[in-house]
Scaffold this active site. Structure first.
Site, mmCIF file in Angstrom:
data_model
loop_
_atom_site.group_PDB
_atom_site.id
_atom_site.type_symbol
_atom_site.label_atom_id
_atom_site.label_comp_id
_atom_site.label_asym_id
_atom_site.label_seq_id
_atom_site.Cartn_x
_atom_site.Cartn_y
_atom_site.Cartn_z
ATOM 1 C CG HIS A 143 -1.685 1.270 1.414
ATOM 2 N ND1 HIS A 143 -2.681 1.665 0.543
ATOM 3 C CD2 HIS A 143 -1.603 2.247 2.365
ATOM 4 C CE1 HIS A 143 -3.184 2.824 0.945
ATOM 5 N NE2 HIS A 143 -2.542 3.192 2.043
ATOM 6 C CE LYS A 263 -7.214 7.784 7.332
ATOM 7 N NZ LYS A 263 -7.241 6.592 6.474
#
Length: 425
Positions: A143, A263
């Protein structure tokens, strides 16, 4: 003589469907409530049922477990988890014995059976812990590399510190929600392509992040540290975790201090906490770490776990379809190292604190753990069965994440974590 708790041959007298995530070898912990008893309370999943743990304590069948059984009447798992792994193991093994097919104590007691066993379909699951603090790591090399290539190019994909420390940031504990909670599309500032001035509005690049989380059981005092060798004694168990991300808000705000509004609007948590003992048969060795970590992060033995993961997307009014398959075993930095690094400066962890893995991506495009990677920033949209496409998540979409371990005929699952996206307010 009864078999060991994790023995695949062990059977229960409770009906457990074939392929269930919750056989007698699992026995994950959670917090549930029912219409006739709205007080949140501790339960253990077995097949399609929930064992009401305090009912079992009141029956006297749990015996002397070495701790005050009144703790099992709490509305969260915090105090029980803080007792440590030995207490967790003792209770889990006693429950396994009582619900073993060879044991008649509950099996032949109709009144106790009806009180102690609650159908999951009639229960509402609650957050299993009160969480003081939440940390999100960035521990998948696949990732981190993918994101680095997108934003910095292949030659500078990984930042210089990435292979030396488990990177992480502190998230927002108050916006962690239980599976099934709807997610409101966040609003914030974004910088449109080729623009020099930001605009305000609903996020256009809403994303999921396929993660797993561990929850702290036994904490540590301020100024002390938890070593790599001790770390798993401080971990109560694991859950599925969807750390929702507004990529356009995040891209504008994250320099220089990292994630903020992109987030902290919501993170979804699965309700059942699978214990470290239940995961023991599925240990694997993680990726080779090169360069060798500093001594306080050196890892000996198999510290990763073979947990197959799946993400499904269900459009409004449509059927769910798989868009990603990955595995927790790919993680470059493991949970031991994450917890050791988190506390090496004397940071005090508390029972119920949650640490998430960061997005779990694998080596192939179909194993990438976010829409950002799956569509490569929207350049390669995902084609759905109904003929529509997705670059990112649309209003009305439901994201479903599942996870399980399987070996030698034994399946240990985590259930699922789901969340439906609603339009911005």
């Amino acid at each position: 003589m009864m078999l060991e708790s994790n023995d695949p041959a062990r059977k229960t007298w409770v009906a457990v469907p074939e392929g269930s995530d919750f056989p007698i070898q699992n026995l994950p912990f959670g917090i549930f409530k029912t219409a006739d008893n709205p007080k949140p309370r501790i339960g253990i999943a077995l097949g399609e049922m929930i064992i009401d743990v305090y009912v079992m304590a009141e029956s006297g069948l749990l015996g002397n477990r070495g701790f005050d059984l009144e703790i099992l009447n709490d509305t969260t798992l915090n105090r029980f988890a803080s007792l440590g792994r030995a207490a967790t193991r003792s209770l889990r093994e006693r429950i396994a014995d009582l619900f073993d097919i060879q044991c008649l104590d509950v099996q032949d007691n109709e009144v106790l059976r009806k009180l102690a066993l609650v159908p999951q379909a009639k229960a509402t699951m609650c957050l299993p812990f009160f969480t003081h603090d939440y940390t999100d790591f960035y521990s998948s090399i696949e990732h981190a590399t993918n994101v680095g290539i997108m934003f910095r190019g292949k030659d500078n994909a990984l930042m210089p510190n990435w292979k030396h420390i488990p990177i992480g940031y502190h998230g927002r504990a108050s916006s962690i929600v239980i599976s099934g909670t709807d997610i409101r599309r966040p609003k914030g500032q974004m910088l449109p392509p080729d623009a020099t001035v930001p605009v305000f509005g609903p996020s256009k690049l809403l994303d999921f992040e396929l993660e797993m989380a561990f929850v702290v059981g036994v904490g540590n005092e301020l100024g002390s540290s938890i070593s790599v060798e001790q770390a798993e004694d401080h971990i109560f168990g694991m859950m599925l975790f969807n750390d929702w991300s507004a990529r356009d808000i995040q891209a504008w705000e994250y320099v220089p201090l990292g994630p903020f509004l992109g987030k902290n609007f919501a993170s979804s948590l699965s309700p059942w906490v699978v214990t470290m003992d239940a995961l023991e048969p599925f240990r694997v060795t993680g990726p080779e770490q090169d360069p060798k970590p500093l001594p306080y992060l050196e890892n000996n033995g198999a510290a990763n776990f073979d947990i197959a993961l799946e993400v499904l997307l269900q459009p409004e009014g449509g059927s769910a379809e798989t868009i990603c398959r990955s595995n927790f075993k790919y993680m470059y930095w493991n949970m031991r190292q994450q917890l050791a690094h988190h506390t090496i400066n004397g940071c005090n962890m508390q029972p119920g604190d949650i640490c998430a893995s960061g997005t779990i991506s694998g080596p192939t495009p179909d194993s990438y753990g976010s829409m950002l990677e799956l569509t490569w920033r929207g350049a390669n949209p995902i084609a759905l069965h109904d003929g529509n496409q997705r670059k990112f998540i649309q209003d009305g979409d439901t994201i479903i994440m599942r996870g399980h371990c399987e070996k030698d005929g034994l399946r240990i699952g985590f259930g699922e974590v789901t969340g439906k996206v609603l339009p911005a307010n």
